[in-house]
Write an enzyme that holds these catalytic residues in place. Structure first.
Site, PDB file in Angstrom:
ATOM      1  CB  THR A   1       2.679   9.038 -10.522  1.00 14.28           C
ATOM      2  OG1 THR A   1       3.310   7.760 -10.496  1.00 14.28           O
ATOM      3  CG2 THR A   1       3.611  10.068  -9.923  1.00 14.28           C
ATOM      4  CG  ASP A   2      -1.074   4.132  -9.656  1.00 15.95           C
ATOM      5  OD1 ASP A   2      -1.308   4.967  -8.761  1.00 15.95           O
ATOM      6  OD2 ASP A   2      -1.172   2.891  -9.485  1.00 15.95           O
TER       7      ASP A   2
ATOM      8  CB  SER B   1      -4.811 -20.069  -0.209  1.00 16.32           C
ATOM      9  OG  SER B   1      -3.585 -19.484   0.186  1.00 16.32           O
TER      10      SER B   1
ATOM     11  N   GLY C   1       4.018  -4.861   0.695  1.00 14.57           N
ATOM     12  CA  GLY C   1       4.006  -3.846  -0.361  1.00 14.57           C
ATOM     13  C   GLY C   1       4.624  -4.329  -1.658  1.00 14.57           C
TER      14      GLY C   1
ATOM     15  CB  SER D   1       0.813 -10.481  -1.942  1.00 13.17           C
ATOM     16  OG  SER D   1       0.082  -9.657  -1.073  1.00 13.17           O
TER      17      SER D   1
ATOM     18  CG  ASP E   1       0.359  -2.359  -7.321  1.00 13.94           C
ATOM     19  OD1 ASP E   1       1.334  -1.650  -7.634  1.00 13.94           O
ATOM     20  OD2 ASP E   1      -0.228  -2.261  -6.234  1.00 13.94           O
TER      21      ASP E   1
ATOM     22  CE1 TYR F   1      -2.367   3.844  -3.042  1.00 14.22           C
ATOM     23  CE2 TYR F   1      -4.735   4.072  -3.376  1.00 14.22           C
ATOM     24  CZ  TYR F   1      -3.464   3.867  -3.888  1.00 14.22           C
ATOM     25  OH  TYR F   1      -3.301   3.705  -5.250  1.00 14.22           O
TER      26      TYR F   1
HETATM   27  C1  GLA Z   1      -0.215   0.846  -4.225  1.00 18.33           C
HETATM   28  C2  GLA Z   1      -1.326   0.880  -5.263  1.00 18.33           C
HETATM   29  C3  GLA Z   1      -0.819   1.400  -6.600  1.00 18.33           C
HETATM   30  C4  GLA Z   1      -0.044   2.688  -6.446  1.00 18.33           C
HETATM   31  C5  GLA Z   1       0.984   2.581  -5.316  1.00 18.33           C
HETATM   32  C6  GLA Z   1       1.648   3.887  -5.022  1.00 18.33           C
HETATM   33  O1  GLA Z   1       0.731  -0.114  -4.571  1.00 18.33           O
HETATM   34  O2  GLA Z   1      -1.863  -0.402  -5.443  1.00 18.33           O
HETATM   35  O3  GLA Z   1      -1.903   1.555  -7.488  1.00 18.33           O
HETATM   36  O4  GLA Z   1      -0.906   3.780  -6.260  1.00 18.33           O
HETATM   37  O5  GLA Z   1       0.393   2.109  -4.121  1.00 18.33           O
HETATM   38  O6  GLA Z   1       2.445   4.268  -6.082  1.00 18.33           O
END
Ligand code: GLA
Length: 392
Positions: A51-52, A83, A140, A143, A188, A240
């Site tokens: 949704t973002d 790292s 997911g 990171s 994120d 994506y």
């Molecule tokens: C990833 C992307 C976010 C968002 C999610 C799905 O984490 O980095 O911006 O789109 O997928 O909600």
């Protein structure tokens, strides 16, 4: 599971507390102590997926897993990055941050932040950095955003840059979108920079206004179990981007700036104007998901945490059937969690692998984990790894 408050044994990580590891790594690598340490956490998203970038609503919260950057200034407009997750350090100078893409691999996240800061007109001092992290890579749990957030905090402080927290997520997102080349939304980076412990972050991705929603699971005898599905990422990057493109095309067809502008009450009318079944399902996911975020926020404001369960599960069904971003391992984990008594369960994050979260009674964590493990074994999936089941 031994100590539920600790990150689980998901991936054998380096020993020692993460902030100590960053400082010790700096000392070992550069022969002197760092000027300071800066951290950003991993995140899970309670609800509001994909949704973002549709200008909609999300509700992430942070996890007790962190990326820590120990850093000190260095003369000569050069950046040296070590790292604990890599054998070789990354080094770059001003030439590599005058345009995107010149540093690749994990170092691109660091170079991208330097580039984005400089491109926004800020002074960024050369620096030596040492990075340690408990946030598992590729699960997911953001990171990448944690790395961006911690590096940004370090460079802003070292450079004496006046950059308030609410302006940092866009800059970190720009590093990821334009420098690294991944077309993510703003969730994120906002989560890892703006979330407060014990709260979920209700973010309006269009205005970037936030409300910190109390999310006190322990007081309600509840927990969120986060389980790494260990499903291999299947074409995650391309999928994506293609979801994002379909949403943008659908918004254009519907004559709105973004799918956020289709109200839930106007969904049927909007769907009737679209010819293609796949596009209709993509739109239905986004519009109903925005509404589920709003409904979840209402319930949390009323202190009715258990009652959000069905919304979480409905979100999962929508991601599985309409947005088509789940995989068999993830669906198996969600079904098993629900049959073992979870109030609700869903995939969290971008999809095609990653983690499942389940809202459970705190004392059911082991039973739910065992149910998922058994369901996995029956399908010959690799053993899923619990990341943790208690929030800070
Ligand atoms: C990833 C992307 C976010 C968002 C999610 C799905 O984490 O980095 O911006 O789109 O997928 O909600």
């Amino acid at each position: 599971m031994t100590d539920p408050a600790r990150p689980g044994p998901a991936r054998p990580g380096p020993a020692g507390e993460v902030t100590d590891r960053a400082a010790a790594g700096f000392l070992h690598r550069y022969g002197e102590p760092p000027a300071g340490r800066w951290a950003a956490p991993g995140r899970a998203n309670l609800i509001g997926e994909h949704t973002d970038y549709n200008d909609g609503f999300v509700l992430p919260f942070t996890l007790p897993l962190r990326t820590v950057v120990a850093a000190a200034p260095q003369d000569g407009g050069r950046w040296t990055v070590w790292s604990e997750l890599s054998d070789s350090p990354v080094e770059f100078g001003v030439a590599e941050v005058t345009a995107p893409g010149r540093v690749t691999g994990w170092g691109a996240y660091v170079a991208g932040v330097v580039w984005a800061l400089r491109d926004a007109g800020h002074h960024v001092p050369g620096a030596r950095l040492a990075i340690a992290s408990d946030v598992p890579v590729g699960s997911g749990l953001s990171s990448s955003a944690a790395l961006e957030g911690a590096v940004l905090a370090a460079l802003v402080d070292l450079g004496g840059v006046d950059l308030p927290a609410e302006r940092r997520p866009r800059l970190a997102q720009r590093a990821e979108n334009a420098y690294v080349g991944v077309p993510t939304g703003i969730m994120d980076q906002s989560a890892v920079i703006r979330c407060r412990p014990g709260h979920a972050l209700f973010l309006d991705c269009r205005t970037e206004s936030v409300e910190h929603i109390p999310f006190d699971l322990a007081a309600a005898g509840l927990a969120v179990l986060v389980i790494d599905s260990r499903a291999p990422h299947r074409h995650a990057g391309g999928e994506y981007a293609s979801r994002r493109t379909s949403c943008e095309q659908a918004a254009e067809l519907l004559g709105v700036a973004a799918l956020r502008d289709v109200p839930a009450a106007g969904l049927d009318e909007a769907l009737a104007r679209l010819d293609d079944d796949e596009t209709r399902r993509r739109v239905r996911h986004v519009v109903t998901e925005d509404q589920r975020v709003l409904d979840t926020v209402e319930l949390l404001r009323a202190g009715r945490i258990r009652d959000i369960g069905p919304l979480l599960t409905a979100s999962h069904a929508s991601m599985r059937d309409d947005f088509e971003i789940t995989v068999p391992e993830i669906d198996t984990a969600v079904e098993a969690a629900l049959s073992a008594g979870a109030y609700g369960a869903r995939m969290t994050g971008g999809g095609f692998g990653g983690c499942v979260l389940a809202l459970i009674d705190a004392d059911r964590a082991d039973a739910v984990t065992a149910a998922i493990t058994t369901a996995y074994a029956a399908r010959n999936f690799p053993t899923p790894t619990p990341t943790f089941h208690r929030l800070p």
